[in-house]
Design an enzyme around this catalytic site. Structure first.
Site, PDB file in Angstrom:
ATOM      1  N   GLU A  19       0.824  -1.222   0.000  1.00 46.59           N
ATOM      2  CA  GLU A  19       0.000   0.000   0.000  1.00 46.59           C
ATOM      3  C   GLU A  19       0.851   1.261   0.000  1.00 46.59           C
ATOM      4  OE1 GLU A  19      -3.038   0.122  -1.217  1.00 46.59           O
ATOM      5  OE2 GLU A  19      -3.637  -1.300   0.327  1.00 46.59           O
ATOM      6  N   HIS A  20       0.403   2.216  -0.820  1.00 45.70           N
ATOM      7  CA  HIS A  20       1.099   3.494  -0.992  1.00 45.70           C
ATOM      8  C   HIS A  20       2.512   3.284  -1.548  1.00 45.70           C
ATOM      9  CE1 HIS A  20      -1.912   6.296   0.572  1.00 45.70           C
ATOM     10  NE2 HIS A  20      -2.276   5.298   1.362  1.00 45.70           N
ATOM     11  N   ASP A  22       2.798   2.519  -5.104  1.00 47.42           N
ATOM     12  CA  ASP A  22       2.825   2.717  -6.569  1.00 47.42           C
ATOM     13  C   ASP A  22       3.494   4.037  -6.942  1.00 47.42           C
ATOM     14  OD1 ASP A  22       0.577   4.181  -5.679  1.00 47.42           O
ATOM     15  OD2 ASP A  22      -0.777   3.432  -7.239  1.00 47.42           O
ATOM     16  N   SER A  53     -26.892   7.580 -15.087  1.00 52.08           N
ATOM     17  CA  SER A  53     -26.505   6.504 -14.179  1.00 52.08           C
ATOM     18  C   SER A  53     -27.689   6.140 -13.300  1.00 52.08           C
ATOM     19  CB  SER A  53     -25.341   6.985 -13.306  1.00 52.08           C
ATOM     20  OG  SER A  53     -25.287   6.239 -12.112  1.00 52.08           O
ATOM     21  N   GLY A 108     -16.800   5.639  -3.410  1.00 51.36           N
ATOM     22  CA  GLY A 108     -16.029   6.310  -2.365  1.00 51.36           C
ATOM     23  C   GLY A 108     -15.647   5.376  -1.234  1.00 51.36           C
ATOM     24  N   GLY A 110     -13.068   3.101  -1.456  1.00 51.77           N
ATOM     25  CA  GLY A 110     -11.702   2.601  -1.613  1.00 51.77           C
ATOM     26  C   GLY A 110     -11.608   1.379  -2.511  1.00 51.77           C
ATOM     27  N   SER A 113     -13.953   2.882  -7.560  1.00 48.41           N
ATOM     28  CA  SER A 113     -15.070   3.131  -8.472  1.00 48.41           C
ATOM     29  C   SER A 113     -14.673   4.196  -9.502  1.00 48.41           C
ATOM     30  CB  SER A 113     -16.320   3.550  -7.705  1.00 48.41           C
ATOM     31  OG  SER A 113     -16.058   4.654  -6.888  1.00 48.41           O
ATOM     32  N   SER A 114     -13.769   5.110  -9.146  1.00 47.67           N
ATOM     33  CA  SER A 114     -13.391   6.139 -10.126  1.00 47.67           C
ATOM     34  C   SER A 114     -12.530   5.533 -11.238  1.00 47.67           C
ATOM     35  CB  SER A 114     -12.710   7.344  -9.469  1.00 47.67           C
ATOM     36  OG  SER A 114     -11.695   6.931  -8.621  1.00 47.67           O
ATOM     37  N   ASP A 158      -4.562   1.481  -9.506  1.00 49.86           N
ATOM     38  CA  ASP A 158      -5.996   1.213  -9.640  1.00 49.86           C
ATOM     39  C   ASP A 158      -6.392   1.005 -11.102  1.00 49.86           C
ATOM     40  OD1 ASP A 158      -5.812   1.780  -7.001  1.00 49.86           O
ATOM     41  OD2 ASP A 158      -6.859   3.698  -7.091  1.00 49.86           O
TER      42      ASP A 158
HETATM   43  C1  GLA Z   1      -5.279   5.006  -4.023  1.00 45.07           C
HETATM   44  C2  GLA Z   1      -4.534   5.472  -5.260  1.00 45.07           C
HETATM   45  C3  GLA Z   1      -3.526   4.403  -5.713  1.00 45.07           C
HETATM   46  C4  GLA Z   1      -2.625   3.959  -4.567  1.00 45.07           C
HETATM   47  C5  GLA Z   1      -3.458   3.630  -3.322  1.00 45.07           C
HETATM   48  C6  GLA Z   1      -2.603   3.348  -2.105  1.00 45.07           C
HETATM   49  O1  GLA Z   1      -6.085   3.909  -4.314  1.00 45.07           O
HETATM   50  O2  GLA Z   1      -5.433   5.745  -6.315  1.00 45.07           O
HETATM   51  O3  GLA Z   1      -2.769   4.909  -6.799  1.00 45.07           O
HETATM   52  O4  GLA Z   1      -1.661   4.934  -4.281  1.00 45.07           O
HETATM   53  O5  GLA Z   1      -4.356   4.676  -2.988  1.00 45.07           O
HETATM   54  O6  GLA Z   1      -1.860   2.188  -2.271  1.00 45.07           O
END
Ligand code: GLA
Length: 368
Positions: A19-20, A22, A53, A108, A110, A113-114, A158
């Site tokens: 996590e965090h 990329d 939608s 929203g 996590g 969805s975006s 993502d």
């Molecule tokens: C969000 C960001 C990703 C990544 C994660 C954390 O989902 O869109 O690019 O940085 O947080 O791992």
């Protein structure tokens, strides 16, 4: 389905671990979900794109000859509008159409969805003229839209997971080289369980961008004496001593140790050693709580209660944090009891109800 109608689907994603990392050039291990967003598309013979939608009352009519910019009042439509604007900038020929979205992916929360609506819209529009869309290009393109049109400085994870997901596999993505390997996820009697905090996420973008700046600062300081360090994930843990500021050191410690945990996780998963993987998930959560400080009461209560509940091999937050979802690996016979125990504890600590449900790992964006 009307004979002039085409249907497309893009999944949400979870990140199993990493996590965090990329935006720090590290290794991540996301997987596409079987839940996501469906779009029905009907071509029009004019220059207008109609966006609607089933989850929102706001609809928009876009005129392809006009230029559009991000506008808060355009709400969810900003995502497809951003894709259309950037495809035009790329010189792609677009024709008018009606796009209707339907989703079973909580927004929203996590689960990206975006990224799902971005990749879905670009894939759908490009499919009208191209038969073989380059999915790595597609992921990069949609990330650029998120960075430049939406204004969120996210990494590539993502969009990559949504574009390149594969059923029953996680994607081991090297965010430095953008190369990936599929790692089969064999859960046998266990299930991947999602736990949604249902906590509205405020300030997430500013805190996300703040973490990114702190990591850039850590790398700048390390490189002052170690110029050959390619990115923060590639730095040796010994270099943490170069960081005098405690906050910056903690952020870098998470990044460097988390990257090592991804490598350990892949080894464990290749051996079908889910217990070791579960323990690494727990350590990852602790590092995101104590060193990266992106969890908060809701995610900590869910992940830590899950970790102590019978049948659970490991649990951690997934995605950016500050609310959103946690994931857990839970024995299939223990899921009902797990839901009750974790749900009750969460309600008593936070006053919120959470949603807990098992999910499958599915394929990336596709025509259906
Ligand atoms: C969000 C960001 C990703 C990544 C994660 C954390 O989902 O869109 O690019 O940085 O947080 O791992």
């Amino acid at each position: 389905m009307n004979k002039n109608e085409q249907q497309f689907f893009a999944p949400g994603r979870v990140n199993l671990i990493g996590e965090h990392l990329d935006y720090n050039g590290g290794l991540v291990l996301p997987a596409a979900l079987s839940i996501g967003i469906k779009a029905s598309y009907r071509k029009r013979n004019d220059n207008r794109v109609l966006l609607s939608s089933s989850a929102h009352t706001l609809q928009k009519e876009i005129h392809l000859q006009d230029a559009y910019f991000f506008q808060p009042e355009n709400d969810w439509c900003n995502y497809p509008i951003g894709i259309i604007e950037h495809l035009k900038k790329e010189g792609r020929q677009l024709s008018g159409g009606e796009i209707h979205y339907e989703s079973n992916l909580p927004e929203g929360s996590g689960l990206s969805s975006s990224a799902a609506i971005e990749v879905l819209t670009a894939y759908l529009l490009l499919s009208q003229t191209e038969s073989d869309i380059d999915r790595v290009w597609l992921a990069n393109f949609c990330r650029e839209v998120e960075n430049e049109f939406i204004g969120v400085q996210c990494g590539i994870m993502d969009q990559y997971a949504v574009a390149l997901g594969k059923r029953d596999c996680a994607i081991l993505l090297d965010c430095d080289t953008l190369e990936h390997l599929y790692i089969p996820i064999v859960l046998e009697d266990y299930k991947l369980v999602l736990l949604n905090t249902n906590k509205p996420r405020s300030l997430i973008h500013s805190k996300y961008n703040e973490r990114k700046r702190e990591c850039d600062e850590a790398l700048r300081i390390i490189r002052a004496t170690q110029p050959s360090v390619a990115n923060l994930c590639a730095a040796s843990p010994y270099y943490l001593d170069l960081l005098q500021n405690e906050t910056i050191r903690k952020r870098a410690k998470h990044v460097i140790t988390e990257n090592l945990r991804v490598k350990e996780s892949v080894k464990a998963l290749r051996l079908n050693d889910l217990s070791t993987f579960g323990r690494l998930m727990n350590v990852s959560h602790q590092s995101l709580k104590e060193d990266y400080e992106v969890t908060g009461l809701e995610l900590d209560t869910l992940a830590e209660t899950a970790q102590q509940t019978r049948g659970c091999l490991g649990a951690r937050m997934t995605g950016a944090g500050f609310g959103g979802c946690a994931i857990a690996i839970v024995h299939k016979t223990a899921i009902e009891e797990f839901k009750n125990k974790v749900g009750e504890k969460y309600l008593s600590v936070t006053g919120l109800n959470c949603n807990i449900f098992a999910s499958e790992i599915g394929d990336g964006v596709r025509k259906i």
